[in-house]
Scaffold this active site. Structure first.
Site, mmCIF file in Angstrom:
data_model
loop_
_atom_site.group_PDB
_atom_site.id
_atom_site.type_symbol
_atom_site.label_atom_id
_atom_site.label_comp_id
_atom_site.label_asym_id
_atom_site.label_seq_id
_atom_site.Cartn_x
_atom_site.Cartn_y
_atom_site.Cartn_z
ATOM 1 N N ASN A 60 45.676 17.415 48.507
ATOM 2 C CA ASN A 60 45.368 16.551 49.644
ATOM 3 C C ASN A 60 45.736 15.121 49.282
ATOM 4 O O ASN A 60 45.226 14.567 48.317
ATOM 5 C CB ASN A 60 43.893 16.641 50.000
ATOM 6 C CG ASN A 60 43.526 18.042 50.464
ATOM 7 O OD1 ASN A 60 44.295 18.698 51.157
ATOM 8 N ND2 ASN A 60 42.371 18.511 50.053
ATOM 9 N N GLY A 91 43.129 26.174 55.606
ATOM 10 C CA GLY A 91 42.670 27.454 56.152
ATOM 11 C C GLY A 91 43.308 27.830 57.485
ATOM 12 O O GLY A 91 43.071 28.916 58.013
ATOM 13 N N LYS A 99 53.600 23.478 52.154
ATOM 14 C CA LYS A 99 52.961 24.248 51.080
ATOM 15 C C LYS A 99 53.965 24.988 50.187
ATOM 16 O O LYS A 99 53.699 25.185 49.002
ATOM 17 C CB LYS A 99 51.940 25.246 51.648
ATOM 18 C CG LYS A 99 50.914 24.632 52.598
ATOM 19 C CD LYS A 99 50.114 23.494 51.984
ATOM 20 C CE LYS A 99 49.440 22.666 53.062
ATOM 21 N NZ LYS A 99 49.061 21.326 52.681
ATOM 22 N N ARG A 151 26.652 17.544 54.136
ATOM 23 C CA ARG A 151 27.248 16.956 55.337
ATOM 24 C C ARG A 151 26.296 17.162 56.514
ATOM 25 O O ARG A 151 25.912 18.295 56.809
ATOM 26 C CB ARG A 151 28.587 17.619 55.659
ATOM 27 C CG ARG A 151 29.639 17.333 54.622
ATOM 28 C CD ARG A 151 31.002 17.699 55.157
ATOM 29 N NE ARG A 151 32.005 17.651 54.111
ATOM 30 C CZ ARG A 151 33.307 17.744 54.331
ATOM 31 N NH1 ARG A 151 33.754 17.905 55.564
ATOM 32 N NH2 ARG A 151 34.160 17.688 53.328
ATOM 33 N N LYS A 196 33.801 22.309 55.021
ATOM 34 C CA LYS A 196 32.892 22.172 53.882
ATOM 35 C C LYS A 196 31.533 21.674 54.371
ATOM 36 O O LYS A 196 31.464 20.832 55.267
ATOM 37 C CB LYS A 196 33.475 21.166 52.876
ATOM 38 C CG LYS A 196 34.753 21.658 52.225
ATOM 39 C CD LYS A 196 35.441 20.571 51.422
ATOM 40 C CE LYS A 196 36.784 21.075 50.895
ATOM 41 N NZ LYS A 196 37.617 19.983 50.366
ATOM 42 N N ARG A 246 45.093 12.169 50.376
ATOM 43 C CA ARG A 246 44.245 11.169 51.057
ATOM 44 C C ARG A 246 42.950 11.046 50.274
ATOM 45 O O ARG A 246 42.712 11.793 49.329
ATOM 46 C CB ARG A 246 43.902 11.673 52.473
ATOM 47 C CG ARG A 246 43.141 12.993 52.421
ATOM 48 C CD ARG A 246 42.523 13.413 53.742
ATOM 49 N NE ARG A 246 41.662 14.561 53.579
ATOM 50 C CZ ARG A 246 42.061 15.817 53.522
ATOM 51 N NH1 ARG A 246 43.349 16.114 53.619
ATOM 52 N NH2 ARG A 246 41.196 16.802 53.351
ATOM 53 N N GLU A 275 51.148 35.309 48.995
ATOM 54 C CA GLU A 275 50.450 35.124 47.726
ATOM 55 C C GLU A 275 49.535 36.299 47.505
ATOM 56 O O GLU A 275 49.037 36.892 48.465
ATOM 57 C CB GLU A 275 49.538 33.887 47.833
ATOM 58 C CG GLU A 275 49.950 32.676 47.096
ATOM 59 C CD GLU A 275 48.958 31.544 47.311
ATOM 60 O OE1 GLU A 275 49.402 30.407 47.228
ATOM 61 O OE2 GLU A 275 47.764 31.778 47.558
HETATM 62 C C1 MV4 Z 1 43.389 31.739 49.496
HETATM 63 C C2 MV4 Z 1 42.235 32.559 49.329
HETATM 64 C C3 MV4 Z 1 42.354 33.655 48.527
HETATM 65 N N1 MV4 Z 1 43.534 33.957 47.939
HETATM 66 N N2 MV4 Z 1 44.538 32.084 48.895
HETATM 67 C C4 MV4 Z 1 41.477 28.630 52.550
HETATM 68 C C5 MV4 Z 1 41.848 27.195 52.739
HETATM 69 C C6 MV4 Z 1 43.233 27.070 52.259
HETATM 70 N N3 MV4 Z 1 43.346 25.892 51.475
HETATM 71 C C7 MV4 Z 1 43.488 28.287 51.471
HETATM 72 N N4 MV4 Z 1 42.342 29.143 51.589
HETATM 73 C C8 MV4 Z 1 42.243 30.277 50.874
HETATM 74 N N5 MV4 Z 1 43.373 30.648 50.230
HETATM 75 C C9 MV4 Z 1 44.593 33.175 48.131
HETATM 76 N N6 MV4 Z 1 45.744 33.496 47.578
HETATM 77 C C10 MV4 Z 1 41.067 32.187 49.980
HETATM 78 C C11 MV4 Z 1 41.073 31.059 50.772
HETATM 79 C C12 MV4 Z 1 39.834 30.800 51.453
HETATM 80 C C13 MV4 Z 1 39.011 29.751 51.091
HETATM 81 C C14 MV4 Z 1 39.370 28.861 50.092
HETATM 82 C C15 MV4 Z 1 38.552 27.820 49.741
HETATM 83 C C16 MV4 Z 1 37.353 27.644 50.399
HETATM 84 C C17 MV4 Z 1 36.966 28.499 51.405
HETATM 85 C C18 MV4 Z 1 37.786 29.549 51.764
HETATM 86 C C19 MV4 Z 1 37.390 30.415 52.781
HETATM 87 C C20 MV4 Z 1 38.211 31.437 53.132
HETATM 88 C C21 MV4 Z 1 39.427 31.632 52.483
#
Ligand code: MV4
Length: 445
Positions: free
Chosen positions: A290, A165, A116, A338, A237, A292, A200
């Site tokens: 992603n 996550g 990342k 889903r 999801k 894929r 972040e």
């Molecule tokens: C975050 C965020 C808020 N702020 N980053 C969750 C999955 C991973 N790909 C990164 N995620 C998050 N990153 C910052 N800077 C909130 C999440 C997050 C989230 C993101 C998308 C869908 C669901 C989520 C559930 C909890 C936290």
């Protein structure tokens, strides 16, 4: 074009790939574990090979067994589906070394985007917006304090080798930062074999909006619009839709162009997804890419009419994309629910035998599932047993169509997420498109 493809997967995605192969005149080879002898992908493929015991680690994740099967069946290519080895750079490399085309990105693409911190650096250079933070590993608490003071609290600490996550810590005040960094590093080392973490700004009420991209080996990259995947529980999801209910054409164009730039920055030549956080003020920030084909790709297929799997196979075979960006038109609205074999109270898997089965149908209703009457859902694998996708002229009609299809769906003998989805389709906030990624923590369904 390929003559024969081995599908290194099981369940609905294996069927999806077998069907694409059949339509393209390509022979398909299913592989399966000992427990999957009766699985539908085994009977629908042209050939099948048992690759090992029930445990995924010894079968669907067993690179040596897969390569042996590919050589015995004499295939030209392997499609990894999603999950399992789909983002394993070593597997992609071994395939190519054995003269078998890996239907997906290069090992280098996977490594660049899988890490990342490296992904943040790559997309920053391509001009894609990211949240304020660091593009390098945080080693000391002092370093972390300095950065967090600069960007302001709350901040989030993420494992560079994490994603989806896993390995994240939200920090609301300087007092808890030191401990959080230390814990995050320890957990990252234990969980991913790499201690690197980065910081972040934490976005409090984001929507999860992702852009589908397609690339070929001639330098072309296009995007197929977005999917809103904000309805999640524990980073799983549950509902995805396209278009996103709150995205303007201008914002779609910007997010799409950035996704294409991110993909072009790594010479991406397959199907991929650029995930963004969309803030309440309309700002969007790169989250991860992603490398894929994803579970929710059908919602994009329904609104664009593009067969993503066929396009991906074509690209892997060296053919140019059959679409230019201006050929892509989004039409109507698609929603995917889903269907998981799951206890609705505890959100835990609920495997068992299907004692009654009826699937919905009708205009604009699509099912992707490997279930059949009297099949036994196994406890050894993912609990997702199907996807119900609907397409209609607009969002309101799509929700109604989904509600009707869910009412028709009968799966007896196990518990599923169907009742959850029925409640969601009747939820006022969902109907109004008024939700973010925190929806299921706030609302009891
Ligand atoms: C975050 C965020 C808020 N702020 N980053 C969750 C999955 C991973 N790909 C990164 N995620 C998050 N990153 C910052 N800077 C909130 C999440 C997050 C989230 C993101 C998308 C869908 C669901 C989520 C559930 C909890 C936290």
């Amino acid at each position: 074009m390929f003559h024969k493809i081995l599908i290194a997967n099981r369940g609905e995605i294996a069927l999806r790939i077998i069907r694409a192969c059949k339509e393209m005149g390509i022979k398909s080879v299913a592989v399966h574990s000992e427990a999957d002898q009766e699985a539908l992908h085994v009977s629908l493929a042209d050939e099948s090979i048992c690759i090992g015991p029930t445990a995924s680690a010894e079968s669907y994740l067993n690179i040596k067994a897969l390569i042996s099967a590919a050589e015995i069946a004499d295939v030209d290519a392997i499609h990894p589906g999603y999950g399992f080895l789909s983002e394993n750079a070593e597997f992609a490399e071994v395939c190519e070394q054995c003269g078998i085309t890996f239907i997906g990105p290069t090992a280098d693409n996977m490594r660049r985007m899988g890490d990342k911190i490296s992904a943040r650096q790559t997309v920053t250079d391509a001009g894609v917006p990211i949240l304020p933070g660091t593009n390098k590993s945080i080693e000391t608490v002092d370093e972390a304090q300095q950065i967090a003071d600069d960007i302001g609290y709350p901040v989030i600490i993420k494992a560079s080798a994490g994603g989806g996550g896993r390995g994240m810590k939200i920090v609301h005040s300087p007092a808890s930062l030191g401990n959080a960094v230390a814990t995050a590093r320890t957990e990252a080392q234990a969980g991913f074999g790499k201690a690197d973490v980065y910081i972040e700004k934490f976005c409090q009420h984001p929507r999860h909006v992702e852009i589908q991209v397609l690339g070929d080996k001639h330098g072309n990259v296009i995007h197929l619009g977005e999917r809103d995947c904000s309805i999640q529980r524990r980073h799983q999801k549950l509902i995805e839709e396209s278009p996103c209910p709150v995205l303007s054409p201008e914002l779609r164009q910007k997010m799409g162009a950035c996704a294409v730039d991110a993909a072009k920055a790594v010479n991406y030549s397959s199907a991929g997804t650029v995930e963004y956080l969309l803030d309440t003020d309309g700002s969007f920030y790169f989250m991860e890419m992603n490398t894929r084909v994803q579970v929710e790709h059908p919602v994009t297929e329904m609104v664009t009419g593009v067969d993503i799997i066929k396009e991906q196979i074509n690209s892997a075979a060296g053919l140019p994309l059959r679409y230019r960006q201006e050929d892509i038109k989004m039409s109507g609205h698609a929603i995917e629910c889903r269907i998981n074999a799951e206890d609705p109270e505890k959100f835990t898997p609920f495997p068992g035998k299907i004692t009654g089965y009826h699937t919905p149908g009708g205009m604009g209703v699509r099912i992707e599932s490997a279930l059949y009457h009297q099949y036994t859902v196994l406890p050894h694998y993912d609990s997702m047993i199907g996807k119900l996708i609907v397409h209609a002229e607009n969002r309101e009609d799509a929700i109604k169509r989904m509600a009707c299809a869910l009412d028709e769906y009968i799966i007896e003998g196990i518990k599923t997420t169907i009742p959850f989805h029925q409640k969601m389709m009747a939820n006022k906030d969902f109907i109004n498109g008024d939700f973010d990624t925190n929806f299921l923590e706030r609302v009891k369904i």
